[in-house]
Write a protein that holds these residues in place. Structure first.
Motif, mmCIF file in Angstrom:
data_model
loop_
_atom_site.group_PDB
_atom_site.id
_atom_site.type_symbol
_atom_site.label_atom_id
_atom_site.label_comp_id
_atom_site.label_asym_id
_atom_site.label_seq_id
_atom_site.Cartn_x
_atom_site.Cartn_y
_atom_site.Cartn_z
ATOM 1 N N ILE A 70 -23.421 14.591 15.594
ATOM 2 C CA ILE A 70 -22.619 14.302 14.400
ATOM 3 C C ILE A 70 -23.489 13.557 13.407
ATOM 4 C CG2 ILE A 70 -20.632 13.044 13.516
ATOM 5 C CD1 ILE A 70 -19.231 13.562 16.173
ATOM 6 N N ARG A 71 -23.662 14.133 12.230
ATOM 7 C CA ARG A 71 -24.505 13.523 11.203
ATOM 8 C C ARG A 71 -23.706 12.677 10.216
ATOM 9 N NH1 ARG A 71 -28.927 13.296 13.960
ATOM 10 N NH2 ARG A 71 -29.978 15.284 14.316
ATOM 11 N N ALA A 72 -22.405 12.903 10.134
ATOM 12 C CA ALA A 72 -21.552 12.071 9.274
ATOM 13 C C ALA A 72 -20.128 12.189 9.782
ATOM 14 C CB ALA A 72 -21.644 12.496 7.808
ATOM 15 N N LEU A 73 -19.402 11.080 9.700
ATOM 16 C CA LEU A 73 -18.005 11.059 10.124
ATOM 17 C C LEU A 73 -17.287 10.010 9.297
ATOM 18 C CD1 LEU A 73 -16.648 11.252 13.731
ATOM 19 C CD2 LEU A 73 -15.826 9.461 12.213
ATOM 20 N N ALA A 74 -16.248 10.438 8.601
ATOM 21 C CA ALA A 74 -15.525 9.516 7.732
ATOM 22 C C ALA A 74 -14.032 9.768 7.820
ATOM 23 C CB ALA A 74 -15.995 9.669 6.282
ATOM 24 N N SER A 75 -13.257 8.721 7.645
ATOM 25 C CA SER A 75 -11.798 8.796 7.682
ATOM 26 C C SER A 75 -11.235 8.032 6.497
ATOM 27 C CB SER A 75 -11.285 8.207 9.003
ATOM 28 O OG SER A 75 -9.872 8.201 9.047
ATOM 29 N N ARG A 76 -10.121 8.482 6.013
ATOM 30 C CA ARG A 76 -9.405 7.826 4.912
ATOM 31 C C ARG A 76 -7.926 7.669 5.266
ATOM 32 N NH1 ARG A 76 -13.829 6.972 3.731
ATOM 33 N NH2 ARG A 76 -14.870 6.981 1.709
ATOM 34 N N PRO A 77 -7.303 6.540 4.868
ATOM 35 C CA PRO A 77 -7.859 5.437 4.078
ATOM 36 C C PRO A 77 -8.738 4.524 4.920
ATOM 37 C CG PRO A 77 -5.600 4.951 4.648
ATOM 38 C CD PRO A 77 -5.864 6.350 5.143
ATOM 39 N N VAL A 78 -9.531 3.678 4.241
ATOM 40 C CA VAL A 78 -10.401 2.744 4.934
ATOM 41 C C VAL A 78 -9.753 1.365 4.966
ATOM 42 C CG1 VAL A 78 -12.494 3.989 4.315
ATOM 43 C CG2 VAL A 78 -11.635 2.215 2.792
ATOM 44 N N PHE A 79 -10.379 0.475 5.696
ATOM 45 C CA PHE A 79 -9.904 -0.899 5.799
ATOM 46 C C PHE A 79 -11.073 -1.836 5.509
ATOM 47 C CE2 PHE A 79 -11.446 0.562 9.873
ATOM 48 C CZ PHE A 79 -12.264 -0.469 10.297
ATOM 49 N N ASN A 80 -10.759 -3.098 5.333
ATOM 50 C CA ASN A 80 -11.792 -4.106 5.102
ATOM 51 C C ASN A 80 -12.279 -4.604 6.458
ATOM 52 O OD1 ASN A 80 -13.386 -6.309 4.505
ATOM 53 N ND2 ASN A 80 -11.973 -7.196 3.023
ATOM 54 N N PRO A 81 -13.525 -4.280 6.862
ATOM 55 C CA PRO A 81 -13.990 -4.686 8.196
ATOM 56 C C PRO A 81 -14.117 -6.193 8.366
ATOM 57 C CG PRO A 81 -15.798 -3.781 6.917
ATOM 58 C CD PRO A 81 -14.558 -3.543 6.118
ATOM 59 N N TYR A 82 -14.092 -6.937 7.259
ATOM 60 C CA TYR A 82 -14.156 -8.392 7.349
ATOM 61 C C TYR A 82 -12.763 -9.009 7.512
ATOM 62 C CZ TYR A 82 -18.781 -7.357 5.520
ATOM 63 O OH TYR A 82 -20.042 -6.835 5.348
ATOM 64 N N CYS A 83 -11.733 -8.260 7.123
ATOM 65 C CA CYS A 83 -10.348 -8.735 7.264
ATOM 66 C C CYS A 83 -9.458 -7.588 7.748
ATOM 67 C CB CYS A 83 -9.827 -9.281 5.936
ATOM 68 S SG CYS A 83 -10.809 -10.595 5.212
ATOM 69 N N GLN A 118 -7.164 -7.458 9.849
ATOM 70 C CA GLN A 118 -5.782 -7.835 10.153
ATOM 71 C C GLN A 118 -4.837 -7.538 8.989
ATOM 72 O OE1 GLN A 118 -8.358 -9.849 9.831
ATOM 73 N NE2 GLN A 118 -7.874 -11.640 8.571
ATOM 74 N N PHE A 119 -5.380 -7.446 7.788
ATOM 75 C CA PHE A 119 -4.534 -7.153 6.631
ATOM 76 C C PHE A 119 -4.008 -5.718 6.651
ATOM 77 C CE2 PHE A 119 -7.088 -10.500 4.050
ATOM 78 C CZ PHE A 119 -6.377 -11.513 4.688
ATOM 79 N N SER A 120 -4.608 -4.860 7.483
ATOM 80 C CA SER A 120 -4.207 -3.451 7.529
ATOM 81 C C SER A 120 -3.292 -3.122 8.703
ATOM 82 C CB SER A 120 -5.462 -2.562 7.614
ATOM 83 O OG SER A 120 -6.279 -2.727 6.470
ATOM 84 N N LEU A 121 -2.946 -4.114 9.502
ATOM 85 C CA LEU A 121 -2.167 -3.858 10.714
ATOM 86 C C LEU A 121 -0.808 -3.237 10.420
ATOM 87 C CD1 LEU A 121 -2.996 -7.044 12.827
ATOM 88 C CD2 LEU A 121 -3.723 -4.691 13.271
ATOM 89 N N ASN A 122 -0.141 -3.696 9.374
ATOM 90 C CA ASN A 122 1.208 -3.237 9.068
ATOM 91 C C ASN A 122 1.271 -2.278 7.889
ATOM 92 O OD1 ASN A 122 2.347 -4.884 11.140
ATOM 93 N ND2 ASN A 122 2.180 -6.671 9.779
ATOM 94 N N ASP A 123 0.140 -1.765 7.474
ATOM 95 C CA ASP A 123 0.101 -0.815 6.358
ATOM 96 C C ASP A 123 0.692 0.515 6.823
ATOM 97 O OD1 ASP A 123 -0.695 1.095 4.381
ATOM 98 O OD2 ASP A 123 -2.279 -0.269 3.746
ATOM 99 N N PRO A 124 1.695 1.054 6.106
ATOM 100 C CA PRO A 124 2.311 2.321 6.529
ATOM 101 C C PRO A 124 1.359 3.508 6.515
ATOM 102 C CG PRO A 124 3.073 1.672 4.341
ATOM 103 C CD PRO A 124 2.334 0.499 4.894
#
Length: 523
Positions: free
Chosen positions: A243-256, A258-264
């Motif tokens: 695999i030369r590239a792999l991406a998913s959307r939407p992204v999250f902030n890897p530094y925080c 926890q802010f994405s835990l409850n995102d629908p």
């Protein structure tokens, strides 16, 4: 005289042994443990501030950094080295950062204000200096879901590759900023500030991936420019399964995170490893199984009876136009078992990367012909589909998708992982591969995949899945998977769009942009 001679021999033996012992000790101090003693000597005359604990880097296939690419600048303050006048001038600024001047321990300040920076620049002080600390995922993170993230306090890997290979990436070595001082804690002129590493502790190892930093960046930029809200892209090398590239959307902030835990919209979910219904792409499995069994041939004519009308059509053209009625006829003649068996041989129904959150997809053990013909109740992941297309583009050989090359030691040596990387198994005959390639080329040339056309020529297949409706509008999941160049395949690309009104045409257009940008000849 004899006794006297024996005493002399004994004395010489004792002196010889003592000399050998002293020589060994001198060698140990001067050579074997010289670095350790030097480190201790330096530490005795240095005032240090621990900055961070080392963690192994994650590298791409060419040794380029995927982590620790950028550094942040901090202000380091050593209160004991400040004069009374300097303490008074700095007190208001340090108080804003909740730093007490009474302390004797050095501290580091993040995001110092403009006024403080101006003061330090205009008035150099022995007890203040700038230092840099690596930013784990950089200012513009890449491959969020693949890399995962670490705990901000402990540095432990929590998700993605950070979690899977945490025991190898973790280190108990710390890096500190030190000022060389004399016995009276006065700076030694000419030596200045130094970064010091605890060399006596266990070092971390680097993780080497199959990901190509340049291709990963292009994929990320393409998804951003296209405004893809939810979906995934997989780029895989033909003939290796890497695999030369792999991406998913939407992204999250890897530094925080926890802010994405409850995102629908579920930003923490890696959609490249999530299973979706294949829709029209399932005709690949039906056609491959039927060709292998000798039930049909590419130029065989069928009567296609659909809502748009009835007419005679060859299998190749039926594939190119996605005529479902034809594949229902093929399924009836073929039966269920050969299709499911071929799907399993092509890697469907099993997890290959063994990453957190990776789904196996679903293949029914026993099901009706109608269900198999349309792909309903069957689910596959984008990574699995990429491996299927790679088998067709790679002369019928299936290579398990891989994303990890190996582990790199501190001295640069490394050991390959996983063990099965690069090993393929034949799953399609040459005749089947040739027929499937013509059908995939026809799909892009004049069929439902015309939006995927590029100057280098491409081949592929599309699929659309209706997943209910919202406010009277259909919810569509759309696929496009293919390879390019069509006659000398180099890269396989899979585009999945979740809940995107653009449908398969938009997925095909994104595939075209992906291949035009990422093919080796255009780099």
């Amino acid at each position: 005289m004899e006794k006297r001679r024996q005493r002399v021999y004994l004395l010489w033996a004792i002196l010889l042994l003592a000399g050998c012992y002293l020589a060994c000790q001198l060698y140990t101090i001067q050579v074997a443990t010289s670095l350790e003693w030097a480190s201790k000597a330096v530490n005795q005359r240095s005032d240090g501030l621990a900055l961070y604990r080392q963690r192994g880097a994650i590298l791409d296939c060419r040794g380029r950094l995927l982590t620790d690419r950028d550094h942040l600048t901090y202000l380091a303050v050593f209160p004991p080295l400040l004069t009374a006048e300097e303490r008074k001038a700095l007190a208001p600024f340090l108080a804003a950062h909740q730093i007490k001047m009474a302390t004797h321990s050095p501290v580091v300040m993040a995001n110092p204000g403009a006024e403080l920076l101006r003061l330090v620049a205009e008035r150099p002080m022995a007890g203040i200096t700038f230092c840099t600390i690596p930013l784990r995922y950089g200012l513009q993170p890449l491959a969020h879901h693949l890399l995962g993230y670490i705990h901000p306090a402990t540095g432990e890997g929590i998700a993605g590759l950070e979690a899977v290979y945490d025991e190898f990436l973790t280190s108990d070595r710390r890096v500190k900023l030190a000022l060389m001082t004399d016995a009276h804690q006065r700076p030694i002129p000419g030596l200045g500030w130094r970064y010091q590493e605890e060399v006596s502790r266990r070092p971390a190892r680097n993780l080497v991936l199959t990901i190509d930093y340049e291709l990963q960046s292009k994929v990320e930029n393409l998804l951003n420019e296209a405004g893809v809200a939810k979906g995934a892209v997989v780029l895989l090398e033909v003939g290796t399964g890497k695999i030369r590239a792999l991406a998913s959307r939407p992204v999250f902030n890897p530094y925080c995170p926890q802010f994405s835990l409850n995102d629908p919209d579920r930003p923490l979910q890696n959609r490249a490893l999530t299973a979706y219904p294949p829709g029209g792409m399932w005709r690949l499995m039906i056609t491959a199984a039927a060709l292998e069994q000798g039930v049909i041939h590419p130029d065989q004519v069928f009567l296609a009876e659909e809502e748009s009308g009835s007419g005679l059509i060859t299998l190749t053209r039926a594939f190119a136009y996605g005529r479902r009625a034809v594949f229902q006829q093929v399924s009836t003649a073929l039966g269920t078992e050969p299709v499911l068996a071929k799907a399993k041989a092509l890697g469907l129904g099993v997890a290959t990367l063994r990453l957190p959150g990776e789904e196996t997809g679903f293949l029914p053990r026993e099901t009706g012909t109608a269900v198999v013909s349309g792909g309903e109740k069957i689910t596959v992941t984008p990574v699995q589909i990429a491996a299927v297309l790679q088998a067709i583009a790679g002369d019928g050989t299936y290579y398990p998708p891989t994303v990890v090359e190996g582990l790199q030691e501190k001295d640069g040596t490394w050991s390959p992982l996983p063990a099965e990387a690069g090993t393929g198994r034949p799953v399609l005959t040459a005749a089947t591969v040739a027929a499937l390639r013509k059908m995939l080329e026809a799909t892009v040339l004049y069929g439902t995949g015309r939006k995927a056309q590029i100057p280098q020529e491409a081949a592929g297949v599309e699929g659309t899945v209706l997943d209910g409706n919202r406010g009277g509008q259909p919810i569509l999941h759309s696929w496009f998977a293919g390879y390019a160049p069509a006659h000398a395949p180099r890269l396989v690309g899979v585009v999945l769009l979740e809940d995107d009104p653009g449908g398969a045409e938009r997925a095909a257009a994104l595939f075209a942009a992906l291949m035009a940008s990422c093919l080796p000849s255009s780099r």
